[in-house]
Motif scaffolding. Sequence first.
Motif, PDB file in Angstrom:
ATOM      1  N   HIS A 197     -26.928  30.149  34.408  1.00 27.83           N
ATOM      2  CA  HIS A 197     -27.708  31.243  35.376  1.00 27.83           C
ATOM      3  C   HIS A 197     -28.075  32.354  34.078  1.00 27.83           C
ATOM      4  CE1 HIS A 197     -28.896  34.091  38.219  1.00 27.83           C
ATOM      5  NE2 HIS A 197     -28.116  34.864  37.872  1.00 27.83           N
ATOM      6  N   GLY A 198     -29.347  32.817  34.110  1.00 32.61           N
ATOM      7  CA  GLY A 198     -29.821  33.890  33.381  1.00 32.61           C
ATOM      8  C   GLY A 198     -31.005  34.605  33.674  1.00 32.61           C
ATOM      9  N   GLN A 199     -31.031  35.646  32.932  1.00 31.55           N
ATOM     10  CA  GLN A 199     -32.248  36.623  33.517  1.00 31.55           C
ATOM     11  C   GLN A 199     -32.829  37.190  32.533  1.00 31.55           C
ATOM     12  OE1 GLN A 199     -29.852  37.950  37.720  1.00 31.55           O
ATOM     13  NE2 GLN A 199     -31.637  39.146  36.991  1.00 31.55           N
ATOM     14  N   THR A 200     -34.068  37.655  32.439  1.00 29.92           N
ATOM     15  CA  THR A 200     -34.925  38.012  31.391  1.00 29.92           C
ATOM     16  C   THR A 200     -34.315  39.347  30.949  1.00 29.92           C
ATOM     17  OG1 THR A 200     -36.944  37.094  32.134  1.00 29.92           O
ATOM     18  CG2 THR A 200     -37.259  38.719  30.857  1.00 29.92           C
ATOM     19  N   TYR A 201     -33.821  40.235  31.872  1.00 30.66           N
ATOM     20  CA  TYR A 201     -33.266  41.506  31.563  1.00 30.66           C
ATOM     21  C   TYR A 201     -31.911  41.513  31.318  1.00 30.66           C
ATOM     22  CZ  TYR A 201     -38.179  42.728  31.356  1.00 30.66           C
ATOM     23  OH  TYR A 201     -39.504  42.979  31.104  1.00 30.66           O
ATOM     24  N   GLN A 202     -31.230  40.512  31.302  1.00 30.03           N
ATOM     25  CA  GLN A 202     -29.798  40.371  31.405  1.00 30.03           C
ATOM     26  C   GLN A 202     -29.127  40.968  30.241  1.00 30.03           C
ATOM     27  OE1 GLN A 202     -28.369  36.407  31.677  1.00 30.03           O
ATOM     28  NE2 GLN A 202     -26.548  36.734  30.357  1.00 30.03           N
ATOM     29  N   ALA A 203     -28.294  41.988  30.332  1.00 31.24           N
ATOM     30  CA  ALA A 203     -27.403  42.515  29.170  1.00 31.24           C
ATOM     31  C   ALA A 203     -28.577  43.589  28.386  1.00 31.24           C
ATOM     32  CB  ALA A 203     -26.604  41.685  28.448  1.00 31.24           C
ATOM     33  N   HIS A 204     -29.365  44.226  29.008  1.00 24.94           N
ATOM     34  CA  HIS A 204     -30.714  44.930  28.443  1.00 24.94           C
ATOM     35  C   HIS A 204     -30.001  46.049  27.398  1.00 24.94           C
ATOM     36  CE1 HIS A 204     -34.040  47.168  27.657  1.00 24.94           C
ATOM     37  NE2 HIS A 204     -34.648  46.292  27.857  1.00 24.94           N
ATOM     38  N   PRO A 205     -30.288  46.179  26.150  1.00 27.16           N
ATOM     39  CA  PRO A 205     -29.476  46.794  25.310  1.00 27.16           C
ATOM     40  C   PRO A 205     -29.660  48.332  25.684  1.00 27.16           C
ATOM     41  CG  PRO A 205     -30.912  45.321  23.977  1.00 27.16           C
ATOM     42  CD  PRO A 205     -31.153  45.189  25.403  1.00 27.16           C
ATOM     43  N   ILE A 206     -30.796  48.709  26.048  1.00 28.96           N
ATOM     44  CA  ILE A 206     -30.824  50.329  26.451  1.00 28.96           C
ATOM     45  C   ILE A 206     -29.911  50.598  27.817  1.00 28.96           C
ATOM     46  CG2 ILE A 206     -32.227  51.999  27.346  1.00 28.96           C
ATOM     47  CD1 ILE A 206     -34.441  50.775  25.537  1.00 28.96           C
ATOM     48  N   SER A 207     -30.040  49.575  28.641  1.00 32.29           N
ATOM     49  CA  SER A 207     -29.219  49.860  30.027  1.00 32.29           C
ATOM     50  C   SER A 207     -27.704  49.929  29.693  1.00 32.29           C
ATOM     51  CB  SER A 207     -29.366  48.823  31.045  1.00 32.29           C
ATOM     52  OG  SER A 207     -31.049  48.852  31.413  1.00 32.29           O
ATOM     53  N   CYS A 208     -27.386  48.926  28.804  1.00 34.83           N
ATOM     54  CA  CYS A 208     -25.929  48.742  28.365  1.00 34.83           C
ATOM     55  C   CYS A 208     -25.564  49.946  27.618  1.00 34.83           C
ATOM     56  CB  CYS A 208     -25.773  47.305  27.573  1.00 34.83           C
ATOM     57  SG  CYS A 208     -25.702  45.905  28.352  1.00 34.83           S
TER      58      CYS A 208
ATOM     59  N   CYS B  99     -29.226  43.662  36.541  1.00 32.82           N
ATOM     60  CA  CYS B  99     -30.102  44.922  36.683  1.00 32.82           C
ATOM     61  C   CYS B  99     -29.920  45.400  37.942  1.00 32.82           C
ATOM     62  CB  CYS B  99     -31.684  44.525  36.570  1.00 32.82           C
ATOM     63  SG  CYS B  99     -32.179  44.073  34.814  1.00 32.82           S
ATOM     64  N   SER B 100     -29.375  44.800  38.930  1.00 30.12           N
ATOM     65  CA  SER B 100     -29.215  45.328  40.184  1.00 30.12           C
ATOM     66  C   SER B 100     -27.940  44.677  41.027  1.00 30.12           C
ATOM     67  CB  SER B 100     -30.465  45.078  41.121  1.00 30.12           C
ATOM     68  OG  SER B 100     -30.865  44.008  41.506  1.00 30.12           O
ATOM     69  N   GLY B 101     -27.563  45.438  42.051  1.00 31.35           N
ATOM     70  CA  GLY B 101     -26.469  44.658  42.978  1.00 31.35           C
ATOM     71  C   GLY B 101     -26.845  43.430  43.593  1.00 31.35           C
ATOM     72  N   SER B 102     -27.935  43.384  44.136  1.00 31.95           N
ATOM     73  CA  SER B 102     -28.511  42.100  44.686  1.00 31.95           C
ATOM     74  C   SER B 102     -28.381  41.127  43.526  1.00 31.95           C
ATOM     75  CB  SER B 102     -29.968  42.324  45.086  1.00 31.95           C
ATOM     76  OG  SER B 102     -30.054  43.387  46.223  1.00 31.95           O
ATOM     77  N   GLU B 103     -28.963  41.246  42.164  1.00 30.44           N
ATOM     78  CA  GLU B 103     -28.891  40.114  41.419  1.00 30.44           C
ATOM     79  C   GLU B 103     -27.511  39.776  40.983  1.00 30.44           C
ATOM     80  OE1 GLU B 103     -32.900  41.484  38.819  1.00 30.44           O
ATOM     81  OE2 GLU B 103     -30.826  42.047  38.284  1.00 30.44           O
TER      82      GLU B 103
END
Length: 467
Positions: free
Chosen positions: A316-327, A110-114
């Motif tokens: 490694h993984g995140q809740t909003y990783q590869a979020h459908p709407i963002s993608c 979701c972000s450059g920091s992530e």
Amino acid sequence: MSTVTSSGAADTGPSAVLHRDLKQEPFRIVSSSGFYIQFDDGRKILDATGGAAVSCIGHGDQRVIDAITAQAKTLDYCHSMFYSCPSAEDLCQQLIRSTNGQMAKAFIVCSGSEAMEAAMKLCRQYFLELPTPEPNRTHFIARRESYHGTTLGALSVGCHVGRRAVYEPILMQNISHVSPCNAYRNKLDDESTAEYVSRLAKELDDEFQRVGPQIVCAFIAEPVVGAALGCVPAVEGYFKAMKSVCDKYGALLVLDEVMCGIGRTGTMHAWEFEGVVPDIQTIGKGLGGGYAPIAGLLAGHRVIKTLENGSGRFSHGQTYQAHPISCAAAAEVQRIIQKEDLVHNASFMGKYLGSLLKEKLGHHRYVGDIRGRGLFWGIEFVKDKSSKAPFDPKLDIGMLVHQKGLGLSGNSGILLYPGNGTVDGKVGDHILIAPPYNVTMVDIDLIVDLTVMAIEAAFEDVADRLA
């Protein structure tokens, strides 16, 4: 200050938002369209920086809005631990194709920091999964006067003095920094470009030796340094030399293209300029063009093959990783960039922007350097051109230029991106100009004219203190 809420009621109370500045609320934007944003007081401002070099195709593109709407109606969320979705697959295929197969896989966050946090973890895991594991590889080498993100790992590997200061006691200690490649500030007058590169390569080699080459995971750098230095590109041959040092000691090369990548500097990937392919690359701002929060990393074949032959997974993984709407939003932005040949336009218009800035401001008493690549340009301000002496930080010249740009009369204001610490992380001022990739020559003429007006207004304001 009042705004109209989504229910139609006027909001006149104090803000409930924890803004960056608790003593002064920011201007409130109520709408945006094309290259312009509109404040709640009616002012319409030319957004010459895409926010923070984000809005690469401008605001309000209906094609992206339709893609977001369609995705939201079809699939709003899925957990990437268990599932994938078409929009994520589509976006990552586009990204890998854009590297001509030089990179192997894409990882979307979701972000450059992530993205930088994920890159650091991937570096570590790579060395643990080699046929002969190297568990002592825990150290990162990065560069001074660079910024890689605001989370603790990313902030540690970066060296933006002002943003690090409060958190120094809790930052990671397994990180060291070498000099940036900043020819304006650091290349000696009697030094050729090749000699300058050789000196920086030796400094990196010496740092490997100092900390112990067997413990270094990676060297991390921005191909064109954005917010921290004001659009400073590396000189020719620099990254080939840095890659050679990394290869000598078996370390990975990580290029942070969150700000300078995805077409911003006139090639799809900033590393294409010199043809040095990184092992891991972070991407961000131009990926989704601001239509949704999205960033990511691209991993090279060397890294992916090691994981495939090892554990077969990325830990490694995140809740909003590869979020459908963002993608879906980012996939449509990337299609627009390719369909309209906007990377080529960024290169062509970038040359025009740079030449016009130099023509209009190159002889300005307080402009020390104008540098950049593609549609990513910085102007560094100095108190004295010959000595390159910076201004007193109390004057906050970069911010003053930004404020004067917003305050130009009528609807002719301009949004410029201010920065400080340009010299050593503490002193020095610059502004960034990073317009959308679909600008025309007419747009650039206006951007440069308004930038000149903002700079002149700023120095007129402090003239008595500079006399």
